[in-house]
Motif scaffolding. Structure first.
Motif, PDB file in Angstrom:
ATOM      1  N   ASP A 251       7.850   3.636 -13.226  1.00 24.89           N
ATOM      2  CA  ASP A 251       6.876   3.247 -12.343  1.00 24.89           C
ATOM      3  C   ASP A 251       6.348   1.960 -12.313  1.00 24.89           C
ATOM      4  OD1 ASP A 251       5.312   3.553 -14.425  1.00 24.89           O
ATOM      5  OD2 ASP A 251       4.584   5.592 -14.264  1.00 24.89           O
ATOM      6  N   ALA A 252       6.028   1.281 -13.380  1.00 28.73           N
ATOM      7  CA  ALA A 252       5.684   0.147 -13.524  1.00 28.73           C
ATOM      8  C   ALA A 252       6.617  -1.159 -12.706  1.00 28.73           C
ATOM      9  CB  ALA A 252       5.421  -0.329 -15.152  1.00 28.73           C
ATOM     10  N   ASP A 253       7.721  -0.434 -12.597  1.00 27.74           N
ATOM     11  CA  ASP A 253       8.628  -1.487 -11.941  1.00 27.74           C
ATOM     12  C   ASP A 253       8.156  -1.659 -10.354  1.00 27.74           C
ATOM     13  OD1 ASP A 253      10.464  -2.392 -13.692  1.00 27.74           O
ATOM     14  OD2 ASP A 253      11.491  -0.487 -13.816  1.00 27.74           O
ATOM     15  N   ILE A 254       7.521  -0.661 -10.009  1.00 27.43           N
ATOM     16  CA  ILE A 254       6.882  -0.441  -8.510  1.00 27.43           C
ATOM     17  C   ILE A 254       5.783  -1.717  -8.464  1.00 27.43           C
ATOM     18  CG2 ILE A 254       5.601   0.753  -6.628  1.00 27.43           C
ATOM     19  CD1 ILE A 254       6.785   3.169  -7.989  1.00 27.43           C
ATOM     20  N   LEU A 255       4.985  -1.882  -9.650  1.00 25.83           N
ATOM     21  CA  LEU A 255       4.262  -2.913  -9.736  1.00 25.83           C
ATOM     22  C   LEU A 255       4.698  -4.449  -9.706  1.00 25.83           C
ATOM     23  CD1 LEU A 255       1.578  -1.347 -12.291  1.00 25.83           C
ATOM     24  CD2 LEU A 255       1.173  -1.703  -9.857  1.00 25.83           C
ATOM     25  N   ARG A 256       5.701  -4.236 -10.518  1.00 25.96           N
ATOM     26  CA  ARG A 256       6.524  -5.490 -10.665  1.00 25.96           C
ATOM     27  C   ARG A 256       7.127  -6.017  -9.448  1.00 25.96           C
ATOM     28  NH1 ARG A 256       8.124  -2.568 -15.478  1.00 25.96           N
ATOM     29  NH2 ARG A 256       7.180  -3.155 -17.137  1.00 25.96           N
TER      30      ARG A 256
ATOM     31  N   ASP B  64       0.800  -1.171  -0.150  1.00 23.33           N
ATOM     32  CA  ASP B  64       0.060  -0.003  -0.037  1.00 23.33           C
ATOM     33  C   ASP B  64       0.872   1.298   0.005  1.00 23.33           C
ATOM     34  OD1 ASP B  64      -2.321  -1.602  -0.052  1.00 23.33           O
ATOM     35  OD2 ASP B  64      -2.763  -1.191   2.021  1.00 23.33           O
ATOM     36  N   GLU B  65       1.838   1.342   0.759  1.00 25.59           N
ATOM     37  CA  GLU B  65       2.644   2.561   0.942  1.00 25.59           C
ATOM     38  C   GLU B  65       3.436   2.565  -0.490  1.00 25.59           C
ATOM     39  OE1 GLU B  65       2.526   4.717   3.428  1.00 25.59           O
ATOM     40  OE2 GLU B  65       1.097   3.569   4.090  1.00 25.59           O
ATOM     41  N   SER B  66       4.047   1.583  -1.007  1.00 23.29           N
ATOM     42  CA  SER B  66       4.578   1.852  -2.236  1.00 23.29           C
ATOM     43  C   SER B  66       3.833   2.162  -3.523  1.00 23.29           C
ATOM     44  CB  SER B  66       5.415   0.465  -2.351  1.00 23.29           C
ATOM     45  OG  SER B  66       4.636  -0.648  -2.871  1.00 23.29           O
ATOM     46  N   MET B  67       2.573   1.852  -3.384  1.00 23.91           N
ATOM     47  CA  MET B  67       1.668   1.838  -4.384  1.00 23.91           C
ATOM     48  C   MET B  67       1.192   3.382  -4.457  1.00 23.91           C
ATOM     49  SD  MET B  67       1.220  -0.113  -6.596  1.00 23.91           S
ATOM     50  CE  MET B  67      -0.193   0.111  -7.334  1.00 23.91           C
ATOM     51  N   LYS B  68       1.356   4.285  -3.296  1.00 21.99           N
ATOM     52  CA  LYS B  68       1.058   5.615  -3.105  1.00 21.99           C
ATOM     53  C   LYS B  68       2.033   6.190  -3.953  1.00 21.99           C
ATOM     54  CE  LYS B  68      -0.850   5.493   1.562  1.00 21.99           C
ATOM     55  NZ  LYS B  68      -0.560   5.809   3.049  1.00 21.99           N
ATOM     56  N   VAL B  69       3.174   5.905  -4.161  1.00 19.84           N
ATOM     57  CA  VAL B  69       4.466   6.541  -5.015  1.00 19.84           C
ATOM     58  C   VAL B  69       3.919   6.196  -6.197  1.00 19.84           C
ATOM     59  CG1 VAL B  69       6.908   6.416  -5.409  1.00 19.84           C
ATOM     60  CG2 VAL B  69       5.843   5.949  -3.113  1.00 19.84           C
ATOM     61  N   PHE B  70       3.378   4.961  -6.709  1.00 19.53           N
ATOM     62  CA  PHE B  70       3.012   4.463  -8.140  1.00 19.53           C
ATOM     63  C   PHE B  70       2.087   5.651  -8.579  1.00 19.53           C
ATOM     64  CE2 PHE B  70       0.072   2.261 -10.644  1.00 19.53           C
ATOM     65  CZ  PHE B  70       0.863   1.933 -11.664  1.00 19.53           C
ATOM     66  N   TYR B  71       1.064   5.792  -7.826  1.00 16.74           N
ATOM     67  CA  TYR B  71      -0.240   6.673  -8.043  1.00 16.74           C
ATOM     68  C   TYR B  71       0.133   7.940  -8.562  1.00 16.74           C
ATOM     69  CZ  TYR B  71      -3.201   2.231  -7.292  1.00 16.74           C
ATOM     70  OH  TYR B  71      -3.779   0.879  -7.405  1.00 16.74           O
ATOM     71  N   ALA B  72       1.079   8.418  -7.657  1.00 13.20           N
ATOM     72  CA  ALA B  72       1.637   9.855  -7.569  1.00 13.20           C
ATOM     73  C   ALA B  72       2.279   9.965  -9.035  1.00 13.20           C
ATOM     74  CB  ALA B  72       2.240  10.181  -6.508  1.00 13.20           C
ATOM     75  N   LEU B  73       3.114   9.049  -9.413  1.00 12.69           N
ATOM     76  CA  LEU B  73       4.018   9.007 -10.501  1.00 12.69           C
ATOM     77  C   LEU B  73       3.172   8.935 -11.722  1.00 12.69           C
ATOM     78  CD1 LEU B  73       7.077   6.995  -9.565  1.00 12.69           C
ATOM     79  CD2 LEU B  73       7.180   9.238 -10.086  1.00 12.69           C
TER      80      LEU B  73
ATOM     81  N   ASP C  91      14.598  12.797  -9.403  1.00 16.19           N
ATOM     82  CA  ASP C  91      13.504  12.788 -10.537  1.00 16.19           C
ATOM     83  C   ASP C  91      12.720  11.706 -10.425  1.00 16.19           C
ATOM     84  OD1 ASP C  91      15.202  10.654 -10.988  1.00 16.19           O
ATOM     85  OD2 ASP C  91      16.002  11.558 -12.777  1.00 16.19           O
ATOM     86  N   ALA C  92      11.892  11.583 -11.560  1.00 13.20           N
ATOM     87  CA  ALA C  92      10.705  10.305 -11.366  1.00 13.20           C
ATOM     88  C   ALA C  92      11.326   9.150 -11.476  1.00 13.20           C
ATOM     89  CB  ALA C  92       9.895  10.746 -12.883  1.00 13.20           C
ATOM     90  N   GLU C  93      12.583   8.995 -12.025  1.00 14.86           N
ATOM     91  CA  GLU C  93      13.359   7.534 -12.037  1.00 14.86           C
ATOM     92  C   GLU C  93      13.839   7.313 -10.706  1.00 14.86           C
ATOM     93  OE1 GLU C  93      16.827   5.070 -14.099  1.00 14.86           O
ATOM     94  OE2 GLU C  93      16.452   7.016 -14.732  1.00 14.86           O
ATOM     95  N   GLY C  94      14.441   8.559 -10.150  1.00 19.83           N
ATOM     96  CA  GLY C  94      14.906   8.149  -8.741  1.00 19.83           C
ATOM     97  C   GLY C  94      13.954   7.865  -7.597  1.00 19.83           C
ATOM     98  N   VAL C  95      12.698   8.349  -7.898  1.00 20.35           N
ATOM     99  CA  VAL C  95      11.782   7.965  -6.901  1.00 20.35           C
ATOM    100  C   VAL C  95      11.168   6.761  -7.104  1.00 20.35           C
ATOM    101  CG1 VAL C  95       9.207   8.523  -6.425  1.00 20.35           C
ATOM    102  CG2 VAL C  95      10.689  10.709  -6.807  1.00 20.35           C
ATOM    103  N   ALA C  96      11.061   6.206  -8.488  1.00 16.93           N
ATOM    104  CA  ALA C  96      10.562   5.119  -8.599  1.00 16.93           C
ATOM    105  C   ALA C  96      11.700   3.673  -8.218  1.00 16.93           C
ATOM    106  CB  ALA C  96      10.381   4.897 -10.065  1.00 16.93           C
ATOM    107  N   LYS C  97      12.753   4.112  -8.367  1.00 14.36           N
ATOM    108  CA  LYS C  97      13.967   3.082  -7.727  1.00 14.36           C
ATOM    109  C   LYS C  97      13.944   3.275  -6.411  1.00 14.36           C
ATOM    110  CE  LYS C  97      18.455   4.268  -8.171  1.00 14.36           C
ATOM    111  NZ  LYS C  97      19.754   4.309  -8.720  1.00 14.36           N
ATOM    112  N   ALA C  98      13.575   4.255  -5.835  1.00 14.49           N
ATOM    113  CA  ALA C  98      13.792   4.245  -4.298  1.00 14.49           C
ATOM    114  C   ALA C  98      12.608   3.441  -3.776  1.00 14.49           C
ATOM    115  CB  ALA C  98      13.487   5.826  -3.519  1.00 14.49           C
ATOM    116  N   ALA C  99      11.290   3.412  -4.307  1.00 14.04           N
ATOM    117  CA  ALA C  99      10.249   2.672  -3.907  1.00 14.04           C
ATOM    118  C   ALA C  99      10.195   1.354  -4.294  1.00 14.04           C
ATOM    119  CB  ALA C  99       9.120   3.176  -4.554  1.00 14.04           C
ATOM    120  N   VAL C 100      11.136   0.864  -5.470  1.00  8.92           N
ATOM    121  CA  VAL C 100      11.561  -0.409  -5.793  1.00  8.92           C
ATOM    122  C   VAL C 100      12.352  -1.346  -4.795  1.00  8.92           C
ATOM    123  CG1 VAL C 100      12.568  -2.024  -7.489  1.00  8.92           C
ATOM    124  CG2 VAL C 100      10.875  -0.269  -8.263  1.00  8.92           C
TER     125      VAL C 100
END
Length: 331
Positions: A293-298, A109-118, A142-151
């Motif tokens: 951002d799709a990597d958060i889903l994966r 749930d917490e990581s998906m908040k990042v996904f939806y924001a992106l 940046d957007a990639e850095g945020v996605a990477k942090a969440a993953v």
């Protein structure tokens, strides 16, 4: 019903409750209670022992003993009292504790908040969301850095937030699970290498390393297996896991990150800013493509797959063996 059969059934129920309900922030939670205990013990322990290296090391060791002992002892006492009333009450409380000590749904749930924001295009909101689950500075990501942090957070916390608690709960029930969670919480609160906690938090940090030594490596292997089941690159997960699982100062942190990086065919980790200071860190994985951002889903799919594999290994198989040996069939 034997203790093992009843407890493993409670753990299965707790696992399902975690997936269905997640962490209700309004309800009392044992981890918050442990955090309060740690905070409450720190000040008197610092006053009791000398403000020297040796004094702080001893004070930190006492903190570990008291926090782990009180958390484990109270949990065991609670279950014993419940058992005096009725086995069904013991089962229900056991399942509730197991549910509260697992963080599969909460991590998703917490990581998906990042996904939806992106996905909505709000980089500032994504930075704010990811700042709630990582320790690095997020203002300049940046957007990639945020996605990477969440993953990375999903991958790393899959071990100490899901797989390790499952293992300790399966082996020793709710008391041992609470013992692990107490030690893990101490590490997250005082296990820092800064001026305040360099010596005081050393015992907590070292003990957490010991407790996570086997779970971290087991989690990495199971994540490689889960990659195959989840339609990700299992072969690459295994290759990167074997190559990069030691690319971290912590002896345990990089195992699941390496498996995840390989499964997603991306590069994780590397240098980041912490409290305004650039901290050099090695990378994990190969830079096959930018993290998206799709990597958060994966990553979440991979984490769920690893959790289910762990459940089968730690709980379902011992439960089946117990039942076949006598449990319900010969009772």
């Amino acid at each position: 019903m034997s203790w093992m059969t009843g407890h493993l059934a409670a753990l299965l129920l707790g696992f399902c409750l975690d997936l269905l309900l997640g962490d209700p922030h309004w309800a009392p939670h044992p981890v918050r209670a442990i955090g309060g205990l740690i905070a409450g013990l720190e000040t008197p322990l610092r006053r009791l022992f000398p403000k020297t290296k040796r004094g702080e090391l001893i004070a930190g060791g006492v903190l570990v003993v008291l926090t782990a002992g009180i958390s484990t002892g109270l949990t065991a006492l609670l279950l014993c009292l419940c058992d005096e009333v009725h086995w069904a009450l013991t089962f229900g409380v056991d399942a509730l504790i197991c549910y509260q000590l697992l963080a599969t749904r909460s991590l998703r749930d917490e990581s998906m908040k990042v996904f939806y924001a992106l996905r909505s295009g709000s980089l500032e909101e994504a930075r704010r969301a990811v700042s709630m689950i990582v320790g690095r500075d997020t203002e300049r990501l940046d957007a990639e850095g945020v996605a990477k942090a969440a993953v990375e957070t999903v991958a790393e916390n899959a071990s100490d937030g899901v797989i390790a608690p499952l293992l300790f709960l399966a082996v020793g029930g709710a008391p041992l699970g609470m013992f692990y969670k107490a030690c893990n919480t101490m590490d997250s609160m005082v296990g820092y290498k800064n001026d305040r906690y360099l010596y005081f938090g050393r015992a907590a940090a070292k003990w957490d390393d010991v407790l996570n030594f086997i779970p971290a490596r087991l989690s990495g292997v199971l994540m490689c297996l889960a990659a195959w089941l989840c339609g990700l690159n299992g072969k690459e997960a295994w290759r990167i896991f074997r190559r990069d699982r030691k690319n971290h100062k912590s002896p345990n942190s990089a195992h699941t990150e390496a498996a995840c990086a390989g499964a997603l065919e991306v590069q994780l980790a590397g240098s980041n800013y912490y409290f305004g200071k650039l901290v050099e860190k090695p990378t994990i994985g190969d830079p096959g493509r930018p993290v998206e951002d799709a990597d958060i889903l994966r990553a979440n799919r991979l984490m769920y797959g690893t959790a289910f594999l762990s459940l089968v290994l730690f709980c379902a198989l011992p439960l089946i063996v117990t039942l076949l040996k006598g449990g319900f069939f010969h009772g």
